[in-house]
Write an enzyme that holds these catalytic residues in place. Structure first.
Site, short mmCIF file in Angstrom:
data_model
loop_
_atom_site.label_atom_id
_atom_site.label_comp_id
_atom_site.label_asym_id
_atom_site.label_seq_id
_atom_site.Cartn_x
_atom_site.Cartn_y
_atom_site.Cartn_z
N LYS A 83 0.81 -0.79 0.27
CA LYS A 83 0.01 -0.32 -0.25
C LYS A 83 0.70 1.29 -0.07
O LYS A 83 2.18 1.20 0.43
CB LYS A 83 -0.48 -0.25 1.18
CG LYS A 83 -2.03 0.92 0.46
CD LYS A 83 -3.02 0.74 2.60
CE LYS A 83 -4.18 1.65 2.79
NZ LYS A 83 -4.90 1.59 3.71
N SER B 179 -9.97 1.26 2.88
CA SER B 179 -8.50 2.57 1.53
C SER B 179 -7.95 1.15 1.07
O SER B 179 -7.32 2.00 0.03
CB SER B 179 -7.89 3.19 2.59
OG SER B 179 -7.26 2.97 3.66
N SER C 137 -9.93 -1.21 6.93
CA SER C 137 -9.71 -1.09 5.21
C SER C 137 -8.09 -1.73 4.61
O SER C 137 -7.70 -1.69 3.84
CB SER C 137 -8.24 0.62 5.76
OG SER C 137 -8.99 1.61 5.27
N1 GLN Z 1 -13.42 3.55 6.74
C1 GLN Z 1 -12.52 3.84 7.27
C2 GLN Z 1 -12.20 5.56 7.39
O1 GLN Z 1 -12.20 5.96 6.30
C3 GLN Z 1 -11.55 2.94 7.53
C4 GLN Z 1 -10.58 3.68 7.45
C5 GLN Z 1 -9.22 3.17 7.55
O2 GLN Z 1 -8.99 1.84 7.98
N2 GLN Z 1 -7.88 3.30 7.27
O3 GLN Z 1 -11.97 5.74 8.36
#
Ligand code: GLN
Length: 484
Positions: free
Chosen positions: A75, A150, A174
């Site tokens: 990532k 994400s 994410s």
């Molecule tokens: N959807 C969650 C957020 O927007 C998850 C983000 C993440 O785990 N990095 O905060």
């Protein structure tokens, strides 16, 4: 099956050289990426260099390590020395780190071959990959749908066979959510199991790096490789048990908790997948117990208050002075910072900085931040108590099936879809998403296995048993990517 074992066997038997294997993945990535957008950068030179080193080792007759020569996607919020690390933001569009994150350092030292850096929501904030400055990664099962977020690019690359496995990060879901949307395995380890050193922080007390892979076995293998204690992260603990060596144990008598009142999906297709998984676990001898998680309703506000507060503080360093984007036209230093941040960050990141600054401001600190901290402590106690009464919890990963791209949900409605995942980050427990079904229109659905602290081996073994019992029928091999 195209898993790590398969690629390793090809290298071992010299059916393919590592350079040939790498080239096959690179050309698949180059071919698919203009459409799929799973990669922000394809790291061809670095990949071929490592591959040549692995080939030299093979030529010398030396034995390869378990991940040596295996193609990986990382990532793009994980620092890779000399390789651009953007966080999918204009702010870091041209940022090239001068050091490696520990998680990448470990894999690099073990000879994993970096195919590229995975697309993501900007600064890991989002659930659809649509906040990426580089455009969204698409869902390889159907390009009209989002890959999730994400870590969407990583999930898309792994599902689309543009890498054998991937490393993502999970602050509120994410890793698990895109894994569920793209039909791959996604493990968020216990907080502290994997070092956060060199990972661009979103919300430091929640962030955790983990694995996306095409089988439970691969997930365990990679988790073992990255879960080492690291002096450079003061919250690092590592993992003492080898999850890989513990695969294959009977799950007879395993106590599985289900919170059928508190942790349910709004989409019936997701609930059906959970129900089906429950029956399969039962047929393997697991004992199902009904549990109550009444505090789940508090988890969303607690997560968004605390994560935004931490993000607003973590992102303070992007001011145009030290590194990253720097505004061109400005009057004075304050104007420079203001313009840099206005131009460098996207809307979602700005929204969270504003929210986070608000809950930390002197007049509201007690009402929001402090209250959320208190709730976090009591939720943690409650959750730990429940995990004393059962070995793991079975739940939906996401309350809905994969979203169509451009669905234009309101930010709050989108935040709501984190309900099943973010509780685990509040408490720091390990959890994984396991492919467990398909929707009517053939999109993947995952279910979530939540384990006790540092009990990754328990959930990975359960996932492995599930995969064997279902003969991998919930893993769809797509007609794309590296055909090897
Ligand atoms: N959807 C969650 C957020 O927007 C998850 C983000 C993440 O785990 N990095 O905060």
């Amino acid at each position: 099956m195209a898993d790590i074992k398969h690629y390793r066997e090809l290298l071992k038997t010299k059916a393919l050289s590592c350079t040939e294997l790498t080239e096959a993945f690179l050309s698949a990535a180059e071919k698919e990426n203009p459409e799929l957008n799973a990669y922000i950068s394809i790291t061809k030179d670095a990949a071929l260099k490592t591959a040549a080193e692995v080939d030299a080792k093979i030529a010398r007759g030396e034995e390869l390590g378990p991940l040596e020569g295996i193609p990986v996607v990382i990532k793009d919020n994980i620092c890779t020395k000399g390789i651009r690390t953007t966080c999918a933001s204009r702010m870091l569009e041209n940022y090239v780190p001068f050091y490696d994150a520990t998680v990448w350092e470990l894999l690099n030292a073990q000879g994993a071959v970096l195919i590229g850096k995975g697309n993501m929501d900007e600064f890991a904030m989002g659930s659809t990959n649509e906040t990426s400055y580089f455009g969204r990664a698409k869902n390889p099962h159907n390009y009209d749908y989002v890959a999730g977020g994400s870590s969407g690019g990583v999930a898309a690359a792994v599902a689309g066979k543009l890498a054998a496995f991937g490393i993502g990060t999970d602050t509120g879901g994410s890793i698990r959510q895109p894994a569920s949307f793209c039909g791959v395995y996604g493990l968020k380890p216990t907080y502290g199991a994997v070092s956060r050193y060199g990972i661009v922080a979103h919300a430091s007390s929640f962030d955790q790096a983990g694995v996306l892979a095409n089988s439970a076995e691969d997930t365990a293998l990679v988790f073992d490789a990255i879960s080492k204690r690291d002096e450079r992260d003061m919250t690092s603990v590592g993992s003492k048990v080898s999850s890989y060596e513990n695969l294959g144990r009977s799950i007879k008598g395993l106590k599985i908790g289900i919170a059928s009142e508190d942790l349910v999906a709004s989409d019936e297709e997701v609930n059906a997948a959970v129900e089906n998984a429950k029956e399969i676990f039962k047929s393997l001898g697991a004992e199902i117990v009904e549990i109550k998680l009444p505090f789940i309703k508090d988890c969303l506000p607690v997560y968004y208050i605390l994560a935004c507060a931490e993000a607003s503080s973590n992102l303070g360093k992007f001011d145009g002075v030290r590194y990253g984007y720097h505004a061109e036209d400005y009057d004075d230093v304050w104007d420079m910072m203001s313009r840099t941040r206005s131009e460098g960050f996207g809307d979602e990141v700005k929204r969270r900085i504003i929210l986070g600054t608000y809950v930390l401001s002197s007049g509201y600190f007690d009402a929001y931040y402090k209250k959320a901290q208190r709730l976090r402590a009591s939720i943690t106690k409650e959750f730990d108590k429940i995990l004393d009464t059962c070995d793991m919890i079975l739940a939906p990963t996401v309350p809905i099936t994969p979203l169509k791209a451009g669905a234009q949900m309101s930010p709050v409605d989108l935040y709501r879809t984190d309900i099943c995942t973010c509780a685990v980050n509040i408490v720091g427990l390990p959890s994984m998403s396991v492919p467990a079904g398909f929707t009517e229109n053939d999109l993947p659905v995952g279910v979530q296995l939540i384990g006790g602290r540092f009990k990754e081996d328990v959930i990975l073994n359960a996932a492995y048993a599930f995969e064997k019992a279902t003969e991998g029928r919930y893993i769809k091999s797509l007609e794309m990517g590296c055909g090897i």
